[in-house]
Design a protein around this motif. Structure first.
Motif, PDB file in Angstrom:
ATOM      1  N   LEU A 108      12.438   0.352  -7.825  1.00 53.96           N
ATOM      2  CA  LEU A 108      11.379   1.067  -7.104  1.00 53.96           C
ATOM      3  C   LEU A 108      10.122   1.194  -7.953  1.00 53.96           C
ATOM      4  CD1 LEU A 108      13.321   3.916  -5.284  1.00 53.96           C
ATOM      5  CD2 LEU A 108      11.943   2.145  -4.208  1.00 53.96           C
ATOM      6  N   ALA A 109      10.298   1.477  -9.238  1.00 53.60           N
ATOM      7  CA  ALA A 109       9.146   1.581 -10.140  1.00 53.60           C
ATOM      8  C   ALA A 109       8.399   0.255 -10.188  1.00 53.60           C
ATOM      9  CB  ALA A 109       9.599   1.997 -11.537  1.00 53.60           C
ATOM     10  N   TYR A 110       9.132  -0.855 -10.279  1.00 50.20           N
ATOM     11  CA  TYR A 110       8.497  -2.181 -10.289  1.00 50.20           C
ATOM     12  C   TYR A 110       7.741  -2.422  -8.986  1.00 50.20           C
ATOM     13  CZ  TYR A 110       7.907  -7.229 -10.256  1.00 50.20           C
ATOM     14  OH  TYR A 110       7.381  -8.489 -10.163  1.00 50.20           O
ATOM     15  N   GLN A 111       8.350  -2.068  -7.872  1.00 46.57           N
ATOM     16  CA  GLN A 111       7.716  -2.241  -6.568  1.00 46.57           C
ATOM     17  C   GLN A 111       6.401  -1.471  -6.513  1.00 46.57           C
ATOM     18  OE1 GLN A 111      10.276  -1.185  -3.287  1.00 46.57           O
ATOM     19  NE2 GLN A 111       8.624  -1.267  -1.818  1.00 46.57           N
ATOM     20  N   VAL A 112       6.400  -0.231  -6.957  1.00 39.13           N
ATOM     21  CA  VAL A 112       5.181   0.576  -6.934  1.00 39.13           C
ATOM     22  C   VAL A 112       4.147   0.017  -7.911  1.00 39.13           C
ATOM     23  CG1 VAL A 112       4.203   2.874  -7.372  1.00 39.13           C
ATOM     24  CG2 VAL A 112       6.361   2.640  -6.128  1.00 39.13           C
ATOM     25  N   LYS A 113       4.600  -0.419  -9.098  1.00 40.35           N
ATOM     26  CA  LYS A 113       3.659  -0.993 -10.072  1.00 40.35           C
ATOM     27  C   LYS A 113       2.935  -2.199  -9.500  1.00 40.35           C
ATOM     28  CE  LYS A 113       6.018   0.448 -14.277  1.00 40.35           C
ATOM     29  NZ  LYS A 113       6.729   0.024 -15.495  1.00 40.35           N
ATOM     30  N   TRP A 131       4.467   5.715 -10.430  1.00 41.47           N
ATOM     31  CA  TRP A 131       5.870   5.282 -10.381  1.00 41.47           C
ATOM     32  C   TRP A 131       6.801   6.149 -11.220  1.00 41.47           C
ATOM     33  CZ3 TRP A 131       1.875   2.055 -12.018  1.00 41.47           C
ATOM     34  CH2 TRP A 131       1.687   1.998 -13.398  1.00 41.47           C
ATOM     35  N   ARG A 175       9.345   3.903 -16.966  1.00 40.20           N
ATOM     36  CA  ARG A 175       7.998   4.392 -16.661  1.00 40.20           C
ATOM     37  C   ARG A 175       6.925   3.561 -17.362  1.00 40.20           C
ATOM     38  NH1 ARG A 175       6.271  10.632 -17.519  1.00 40.20           N
ATOM     39  NH2 ARG A 175       6.990  10.848 -15.401  1.00 40.20           N
ATOM     40  N   LEU A 221       8.765   9.125  -7.238  1.00 41.28           N
ATOM     41  CA  LEU A 221       9.640   8.216  -6.502  1.00 41.28           C
ATOM     42  C   LEU A 221      10.851   8.913  -5.896  1.00 41.28           C
ATOM     43  CD1 LEU A 221       9.711   5.095  -8.851  1.00 41.28           C
ATOM     44  CD2 LEU A 221       8.338   5.458  -6.808  1.00 41.28           C
TER      45      LEU A 221
END
Length: 103
Positions: A76-81, A54, A13, A59
């Motif tokens: 996925l977190a990286y993609q959203v960031k 994220w 996060r 997610l």
């Protein structure tokens, strides 16, 4: 090696973008004080707003149902960031956060 190149250091996060990039980069990415400050900004924004775009809660739909590439939470977190604008991320927090993250 204290921290293997292909592993995220710390909490997904609050990880800096460079921290995420080092997982898949073919060249070594060294984390700096800026990465610590970026992580701290994410922590403070989370405390002020009560959530980040994220977070696992946000997610969960993408992670379990709409995930054709079967990405993991950290991916996925990286993609959203990378997709969330700094303007949107910092909506409702002091302008200093926006200025810092844009630097």
């Amino acid at each position: 090696d204290l921290f293997p190149k292909n592993e995220l250091i710390g909490n997904v996060r609050y990880a800096s973008l460079n921290n995420h990039k080092r997982k898949t980069s073919s060249t070594e990415i060294i984390l700096t004080n800026y990465d610590d400050l970026e992580s701290s900004a994410y922590i403070l924004i989370d405390l002020i707003l009560g959530d980040l775009p994220w977070s696992a809660k946000n997610l969960s739909n993408k992670l379990f149902s709409n995930n054709p590439k079967k990405l993991q939470l950290d991916d996925l977190a990286y993609q959203v960031k990378t997709e969330v604008s700094i303007h949107d991320l910092c909506h409702g927090v002091p302008d200093n956060f926006k200025a810092f993250l844009e630097a």
